[in-house]
Design a protein around this motif. Structure first.
Motif, PDB file in Angstrom:
ATOM      1  N   SER A  40       0.830  -1.210   0.000  1.00 34.45           N
ATOM      2  CA  SER A  40       0.000   0.000   0.000  1.00 34.45           C
ATOM      3  C   SER A  40       0.862   1.257   0.000  1.00 34.45           C
ATOM      4  CB  SER A  40      -0.920   0.018   1.223  1.00 34.45           C
ATOM      5  OG  SER A  40      -1.805  -1.056   1.175  1.00 34.45           O
ATOM      6  N   TYR A  44       1.100   3.936  -3.041  1.00 35.49           N
ATOM      7  CA  TYR A  44       0.843   5.340  -2.729  1.00 35.49           C
ATOM      8  C   TYR A  44       1.969   6.234  -3.236  1.00 35.49           C
ATOM      9  CZ  TYR A  44       1.009   9.636  -0.040  1.00 35.49           C
ATOM     10  OH  TYR A  44       1.128  10.945   0.315  1.00 35.49           O
ATOM     11  N   GLU A  45       3.210   5.862  -2.966  1.00 28.53           N
ATOM     12  CA  GLU A  45       4.356   6.674  -3.396  1.00 28.53           C
ATOM     13  C   GLU A  45       4.426   6.778  -4.918  1.00 28.53           C
ATOM     14  OE1 GLU A  45       6.555   8.567  -1.823  1.00 28.53           O
ATOM     15  OE2 GLU A  45       5.738   8.117   0.148  1.00 28.53           O
ATOM     16  N   LEU A  47       1.909   6.601  -7.058  1.00 24.24           N
ATOM     17  CA  LEU A  47       0.772   7.299  -7.661  1.00 24.24           C
ATOM     18  C   LEU A  47       0.473   8.682  -7.088  1.00 24.24           C
ATOM     19  CD1 LEU A  47      -1.725   4.356  -8.053  1.00 24.24           C
ATOM     20  CD2 LEU A  47      -0.280   5.415  -9.781  1.00 24.24           C
ATOM     21  N   ARG A  48       1.155   9.099  -6.062  1.00 24.76           N
ATOM     22  CA  ARG A  48       0.742  10.350  -5.429  1.00 24.76           C
ATOM     23  C   ARG A  48       0.952  11.577  -6.303  1.00 24.76           C
ATOM     24  NH1 ARG A  48       4.771  12.515  -0.886  1.00 24.76           N
ATOM     25  NH2 ARG A  48       6.713  12.220  -2.017  1.00 24.76           N
ATOM     26  N   LYS A  49       1.890  11.548  -7.243  1.00 26.13           N
ATOM     27  CA  LYS A  49       2.104  12.686  -8.138  1.00 26.13           C
ATOM     28  C   LYS A  49       1.134  12.684  -9.321  1.00 26.13           C
ATOM     29  CE  LYS A  49       7.002  13.081  -7.184  1.00 26.13           C
ATOM     30  NZ  LYS A  49       8.340  12.931  -7.735  1.00 26.13           N
ATOM     31  N   MET A  51      -1.961  10.967  -9.444  1.00 27.68           N
ATOM     32  CA  MET A  51      -3.355  10.689  -9.129  1.00 27.68           C
ATOM     33  C   MET A  51      -4.143  11.998  -9.109  1.00 27.68           C
ATOM     34  SD  MET A  51      -4.785   8.757  -5.806  1.00 27.68           S
ATOM     35  CE  MET A  51      -5.470   7.206  -6.260  1.00 27.68           C
ATOM     36  N   ASN A  70     -11.473   9.873  -6.305  1.00 25.19           N
ATOM     37  CA  ASN A  70     -10.573   9.581  -7.418  1.00 25.19           C
ATOM     38  C   ASN A  70     -11.258   9.955  -8.730  1.00 25.19           C
ATOM     39  OD1 ASN A  70      -8.384   8.624  -8.828  1.00 25.19           O
ATOM     40  ND2 ASN A  70      -8.955   6.473  -8.626  1.00 25.19           N
ATOM     41  N   TYR A 174      10.677   3.324  -8.364  1.00 30.90           N
ATOM     42  CA  TYR A 174      10.505   3.516  -6.920  1.00 30.90           C
ATOM     43  C   TYR A 174      10.965   2.251  -6.227  1.00 30.90           C
ATOM     44  CZ  TYR A 174       7.604   7.468  -8.234  1.00 30.90           C
ATOM     45  OH  TYR A 174       7.162   8.636  -8.759  1.00 30.90           O
TER      46      TYR A 174
END
Length: 181
Positions: A40, A44-45, A47-49, A51, A70, A174
């Motif tokens: 998770s 998150y890391e 997709l955070r830029k 999303m 979303n 990543y």
């Protein structure tokens, strides 16, 4: 090699990564829980830029409630070796409603990708060249832009990184650790 490598140094991620790489007990319940948590955090890391959230306003009797959801047209495809990493990436489907999972060994013409779909290659250990072959296939045969793809892994090999960097210098990777094995 001009590769975009993001080494994730958050303490939670490092603790979970160390536990998973040292234990390797697949029948242990705590191992599965920590694997899901790490998956998770990694998703998150990644997709955070990219999303996109949409503001939704709900009118109540005395006030207006604002929530963020979303963006409904955004879909994601996670390509991985599902036999070794299914327990790590299962929470991604809970976080992202429009997510499909594909096995890295079965990428072929039967699988269709949308133009705006984000593709994440997830490998527990990025130490072989399956991801490079899959990226080659998607770029050449499916005409998918490299900017739509990202690679996430727990541990990656510097030789594989250098080969990816020669072919795809704009690809984002990543990881929690880089090794020399």
């Amino acid at each position: 090699m001009q590769l975009n490598i993001y080494l994730l140094n958050h303490p939670f991620i490092q603790v979970l990564s160390n536990y998973i790489t040292e234990k390797e007990k697949h029948n242990n319940f705590i191992y599965y829980l920590k694997s899901q948590q790490l998956g998770s955090f990694l998703i998150y890391e990644v997709l955070r830029k990219c999303m996109h959230l949409k503001d939704v306003y709900i009118k109540k009797i005395n006030y207006i409630q604002e929530i963020k959801v979303n963006y409904p047209l955004q879909s994601y495809s996670i390509i991985s070796d599902l036999t070794t990493s299914h327990h790590i990436i299962t929470n991604a489907a809970k976080l992202l409603p429009y997510t499909t999972f594909e096995c890295i060994n079965n990428i072929n013409d039967k699988v269709s990708y949308k133009n705006n779909e984000k593709i994440i290659f997830f490998e527990k250990f990025l130490c072989n060249y399956k991801a490079i072959k899959s990226i080659d296939y998607l770029v050449k045969n499916k005409k998918i832009n490299i900017n739509q793809m990202k690679v996430a892994c727990i541990i990656c090999n510097n030789k594989v990184l250098s080969q990816i960097g020669e072919k795809y210098p704009r690809l984002e990777i990543y990881t929690t650790k880089i090794t020399n094995f």
